[in-house]
Scaffold this motif. Structure first.
Motif, PDB file in Angstrom:
ATOM      1  N   LYS A   1      -0.920  90.390 -62.654  1.00 17.48           N
ATOM      2  CA  LYS A   1      -0.300  89.926 -61.940  1.00 17.48           C
ATOM      3  C   LYS A   1       0.781  89.599 -61.527  1.00 17.48           C
ATOM      4  N   GLN A   2       1.535  90.320 -62.838  1.00 11.05           N
ATOM      5  CA  GLN A   2       3.109  90.409 -62.239  1.00 11.05           C
ATOM      6  C   GLN A   2       3.600  90.920 -60.473  1.00 11.05           C
ATOM      7  N   SER A   3       3.030  91.861 -60.716  1.00  9.06           N
ATOM      8  CA  SER A   3       3.250  92.573 -59.764  1.00  9.06           C
ATOM      9  C   SER A   3       3.459  92.038 -58.058  1.00  9.06           C
ATOM     10  N   LYS A   4       2.545  90.956 -58.253  1.00 11.51           N
ATOM     11  CA  LYS A   4       2.412  90.072 -57.101  1.00 11.51           C
ATOM     12  C   LYS A   4       3.314  88.268 -56.697  1.00 11.51           C
ATOM     13  N   GLN A   5       3.894  88.754 -57.907  1.00  6.15           N
ATOM     14  CA  GLN A   5       5.173  87.409 -57.769  1.00  6.15           C
ATOM     15  C   GLN A   5       6.390  87.666 -56.785  1.00  6.15           C
ATOM     16  N   GLY A   6       7.279  88.583 -56.729  1.00  5.08           N
ATOM     17  CA  GLY A   6       7.990  89.575 -56.073  1.00  5.08           C
ATOM     18  C   GLY A   6       7.936  88.751 -54.665  1.00  5.08           C
ATOM     19  N   ARG A   7       9.317  89.475 -53.616  1.00  4.25           N
ATOM     20  CA  ARG A   7       8.158  89.396 -52.485  1.00  4.25           C
ATOM     21  C   ARG A   7       8.209  90.306 -51.828  1.00  4.25           C
ATOM     22  N   GLN A   8       7.784  91.526 -52.585  1.00  4.42           N
ATOM     23  CA  GLN A   8       7.096  92.539 -51.980  1.00  4.42           C
ATOM     24  C   GLN A   8       5.614  92.256 -51.350  1.00  4.42           C
ATOM     25  N   TYR A   9       4.721  91.392 -51.880  1.00  9.30           N
ATOM     26  CA  TYR A   9       3.460  90.905 -51.953  1.00  9.30           C
ATOM     27  C   TYR A   9       3.800  89.698 -50.741  1.00  9.30           C
ATOM     28  N   ALA A  10       4.978  88.776 -50.943  1.00  8.33           N
ATOM     29  CA  ALA A  10       4.571  88.179 -49.349  1.00  8.33           C
ATOM     30  C   ALA A  10       5.427  88.926 -47.720  1.00  8.33           C
ATOM     31  N   ARG A  11       5.804  90.131 -48.488  1.00  9.54           N
ATOM     32  CA  ARG A  11       6.203  90.861 -47.158  1.00  9.54           C
ATOM     33  C   ARG A  11       5.317  91.639 -46.237  1.00  9.54           C
ATOM     34  N   PHE A  12       3.920  91.609 -46.993  1.00  9.40           N
ATOM     35  CA  PHE A  12       3.031  91.931 -46.774  1.00  9.40           C
ATOM     36  C   PHE A  12       2.709  91.532 -45.037  1.00  9.40           C
ATOM     37  N   ALA A  13       2.281  90.384 -44.889  1.00 12.26           N
ATOM     38  CA  ALA A  13       2.303  88.963 -43.626  1.00 12.26           C
ATOM     39  C   ALA A  13       3.580  89.501 -43.153  1.00 12.26           C
TER      40      ALA A  13
ATOM     41  N   LEU B   1      10.035 105.243 -64.786  1.00 13.78           N
ATOM     42  CA  LEU B   1      10.978 105.139 -63.409  1.00 13.78           C
ATOM     43  C   LEU B   1      10.594 103.196 -64.415  1.00 13.78           C
ATOM     44  N   MET B   2      11.258 102.538 -63.230  1.00  7.15           N
ATOM     45  CA  MET B   2      11.839 100.754 -64.069  1.00  7.15           C
ATOM     46  C   MET B   2      12.374 100.281 -62.877  1.00  7.15           C
ATOM     47  N   ASN B   3      11.894  99.022 -62.865  1.00  8.92           N
ATOM     48  CA  ASN B   3      12.874  97.366 -62.122  1.00  8.92           C
ATOM     49  C   ASN B   3      13.072  96.655 -63.353  1.00  8.92           C
ATOM     50  N   VAL B   4      14.620  96.342 -62.739  1.00  8.56           N
ATOM     51  CA  VAL B   4      15.278  95.753 -63.272  1.00  8.56           C
ATOM     52  C   VAL B   4      16.116  94.704 -62.543  1.00  8.56           C
ATOM     53  N   TYR B   5      15.257  94.597 -60.982  1.00 11.21           N
ATOM     54  CA  TYR B   5      16.465  94.136 -60.178  1.00 11.21           C
ATOM     55  C   TYR B   5      15.734  93.116 -60.316  1.00 11.21           C
ATOM     56  N   ASN B   6      16.806  91.690 -60.553  1.00  8.76           N
ATOM     57  CA  ASN B   6      16.764  90.344 -60.118  1.00  8.76           C
ATOM     58  C   ASN B   6      16.274  90.225 -59.071  1.00  8.76           C
ATOM     59  N   GLN B   7      15.427  90.131 -58.491  1.00 11.96           N
ATOM     60  CA  GLN B   7      15.516  89.903 -57.071  1.00 11.96           C
ATOM     61  C   GLN B   7      14.664  88.268 -56.722  1.00 11.96           C
ATOM     62  N   SER B   8      13.802  87.495 -58.093  1.00 13.15           N
ATOM     63  CA  SER B   8      13.895  86.084 -57.702  1.00 13.15           C
ATOM     64  C   SER B   8      14.332  85.129 -58.910  1.00 13.15           C
ATOM     65  N   ASN B   9      15.077  85.678 -59.407  1.00 10.35           N
ATOM     66  CA  ASN B   9      15.104  85.318 -60.883  1.00 10.35           C
ATOM     67  C   ASN B   9      14.392  84.805 -61.501  1.00 10.35           C
ATOM     68  N   SER B  10      13.436  85.870 -61.409  1.00  8.98           N
ATOM     69  CA  SER B  10      12.377  85.366 -62.434  1.00  8.98           C
ATOM     70  C   SER B  10      12.323  87.115 -63.932  1.00  8.98           C
ATOM     71  N   LEU B  11      11.193  87.926 -64.008  1.00  5.68           N
ATOM     72  CA  LEU B  11      11.362  88.491 -64.688  1.00  5.68           C
ATOM     73  C   LEU B  11       9.919  88.904 -64.333  1.00  5.68           C
ATOM     74  N   THR B  12       8.939  88.558 -64.338  1.00  6.21           N
ATOM     75  CA  THR B  12       7.629  88.353 -64.277  1.00  6.21           C
ATOM     76  C   THR B  12       7.379  90.381 -63.294  1.00  6.21           C
ATOM     77  N   THR B  13       8.605  90.717 -62.394  1.00  3.60           N
ATOM     78  CA  THR B  13       8.331  91.559 -61.261  1.00  3.60           C
ATOM     79  C   THR B  13       9.320  92.579 -62.060  1.00  3.60           C
ATOM     80  N   ARG B  14       9.494  92.701 -63.411  1.00  6.27           N
ATOM     81  CA  ARG B  14      10.553  93.628 -63.388  1.00  6.27           C
ATOM     82  C   ARG B  14       9.795  94.726 -64.689  1.00  6.27           C
ATOM     83  N   PHE B  15       9.717  95.794 -64.679  1.00 12.20           N
ATOM     84  CA  PHE B  15       8.644  96.837 -65.365  1.00 12.20           C
ATOM     85  C   PHE B  15       9.247  98.237 -66.103  1.00 12.20           C
ATOM     86  N   LEU B  16       9.031  98.998 -66.832  1.00  7.84           N
ATOM     87  CA  LEU B  16       9.305 100.480 -67.057  1.00  7.84           C
ATOM     88  C   LEU B  16       8.288 100.430 -67.379  1.00  7.84           C
TER      89      LEU B  16
END
Length: 504
Positions: A238-250, A387-402
């Motif tokens: 569910k976390q992976s689908k919160q960032g802009r990557q999900y919306a950009r499909f459309a 592999l990591m993401n700590v980029y703050n793309q939406s003021n949310s911690l949901t899409t950050r991972f290690l």
């Protein structure tokens, strides 16, 4: 008989002299290029003859990863040979410290007598301390500079350092080919070995392909990847689908304008291919091709609709695994169309370039020399990469991972467990499931593999804790990514990160 012996001695001496001569180096990097954009990576729809020939002449690598799949951090990793948490450079975190830059491959090569040049999107700037307001590009650390700040521009005339090329090459992609051509001409006459680094803006958005190549893919229909579409991403967290990557499909047209979008994307890469041809022609024209090592790669991949995503950042294959080609004309393995399945990463470029130049690799670098794989494509240099993401793309911690990846397996830990989320694990058997269609984390048959990958993950996190920077808001992630802590124990770190996000 004496004449034959004398001739053999002369030849052997010449070969020995060539072997001791430092090679020239050309490092070429695209921006947002997925592996399936190249013929040499199995796509019959595209026209990339120069890059394909580079792979045939040299060696293609099939398991190469960008350890942070976003421009700024990835470029800093390439330059320094360190994971993001050690160079401390990414969007919303901060730019690179000058002391870190002093151990980068361009600085060390120039100090060792190389003539150096850079053109294109540099990706970050330098500051003396984490709190220093003054930022600057290291233009003076290169013998020739064609770089620019931020994202740079596709219009050559808007790139201050490249204006001289604007009339003949109004689109920046070919201007970088011309920059490389001219630098090779001048450097080949200098008596010094040289290192040319070019970071193309293409095919990064905004979508502005060179109109010179409008006819290359006009009217084409492109084969969609087998894991295309939302239905092939339902098993992701569910976390992976919160960032802009999900919306950009459309938003970016992959959902309903696929052929139109991909034609322009591939057109931008075709222009890079032409620029690569310009550079190789210059190496031949000035007599240095046989002593110049060429590396081609991308700063991160791109989803292009796979799993129902657009853009990059996330830990999945289309985002993190990218093309990588090395051509060393001095080596007997060249021209054999060999491929390596070894696990490699963008942390490996700086150590490789230094070793090619005969220089020691600083102990702070995390990467390894890639050239033993050129010697033996069956060899290995890494058991795993982080592999990591700590980029703050939406003021949310949901899409950050290690995450961690081996040649055959990938493990992803999603730590966010508030506001209706639960922590999640994903495990993919890449050898059997390269499209990442089945999450094996809950499969009892993969219990032993999951436990092994958890231990590998823990070792990478311990490395972060031991060697990560103490500034630019990286330390809280050591707590956030600790899978042995429950969410309540992570509250202080979450609060610190949330406070930082609101301030930004």
């Amino acid at each position: 008989m004496k004449q034959h012996i004398l001739s053999a001695v002369v030849v052997m001496a010449a070969l020995a002299g060539h072997a001791n001569k430092k090679p020239n180096i050309v490092y070429l990097m695209s921006d947002d290029q997925s592996s399936y954009t190249l013929g040499c990576y199995g796509n019959p729809d595209v026209k990339t003859p120069n890059i394909d020939r580079l792979a045939s002449d040299g060696m293609a690598f099939d398991n190469h990863y960008d350890t942070t799949a976003i421009c700024m951090a990835s470029r800093a990793t390439v330059m320094t040979g360190m994971y993001e948490y050690k160079h401390g450079t990414n969007f919303k975190h901060g730019d690179m410290l000058s002391d870190v830059w002093k151990k980068s491959y361009p600085v060390l090569l120039r100090e060792a007598g190389y003539m150096t040049a850079f053109a294109g999107k540099f990706g970050f700037e330098l500051r003396d301390t984490p709190d220093a307001e003054k930022l600057e590009l290291p233009a003076d650390d290169f013998d020739r500079w064609g770089g620019g700040p931020g994202q740079t521009h596709y219009q050559t005339a808007k790139n201050q350092s490249m204006k001289a090329y604007a009339k003949e090459y109004p689109h920046s992609t070919l201007s970088y080919g011309a920059f490389g051509r001219d630098f090779i001409r001048d450097a080949s006459q200098s008596g010094k070995p040289f290192c040319l680094s070019i970071s193309f803006k293409a095919p990064h958005r905004p979508v502005q392909p060179d109109p010179k190549f409008d006819d290359v893919y006009a009217g084409m229909t492109f084969t969609k990847p087998e894991n295309y579409g939302r239905e092939n991403g339902e098993h992701f967290s569910k976390q992976s689908k919160q960032g802009r990557q999900y919306a950009r499909f459309a938003e970016w047209g992959y959902k309903d304008r696929y052929d139109e979008v991909m034609a322009k994307y591939h057109q931008q890469i075709h222009a890079i291919d032409v620029a690569v041809g310009m550079i190789r022609e210059a190496l031949e024209a000035h007599g240095v091709a046989d002593n110049t090592v060429i590396i081609y790669t991308s700063d991160n991949g791109f989803f292009c609709g796979s799993h129902g995503f657009g853009s990059k950042v996330l830990p999945y294959e289309e985002s993190t695994r990218v093309p990588m080609i090395i051509y060393d004309p001095r080596h007997p393995n060249s021209g054999k169309k060999l491929r390596s399945e070894a696990l490699t990463g963008n942390i490996d470029f700086a150590p490789t370039l230094l070793k090619l130049a005969g220089l020691p690799v600083p102990g702070n670098m995390d990467g390894k020399d890639l050239m033993p794989l050129y010697e033996n494509p069956q060899a290995a240099i890494h058991e795993s990469l982080a592999l990591m993401n700590v980029y703050n793309q939406s003021n949310s911690l949901t899409t950050r991972f290690l995450a961690t990846v081996t040649k055959d397996m990938k493990y992803v830990y999603w730590s966010y467990a508030a506001d209706g989320f639960e922590e999640a694990e994903e495990l993919y058997h890449l050898e059997k499931d390269p499209l990442e269609m089945t999450n094996q984390a809950g499969n009892p048959e993969y219990g032993a593999a999951l436990e092994q990958m958890r231990k590998t993950y823990d070792r990478h996190l311990e490395h972060w804790k031991a060697e990560g920077v103490s500034y630019n808001n990286y330390p809280p992630y050591c707590t956030l990514f600790d899978r042995k802590l429950d969410w309540t124990a992570k509250t202080p770190a979450v609060g610190e990160l949330s406070k930082k996000s609101k301030a930004e």
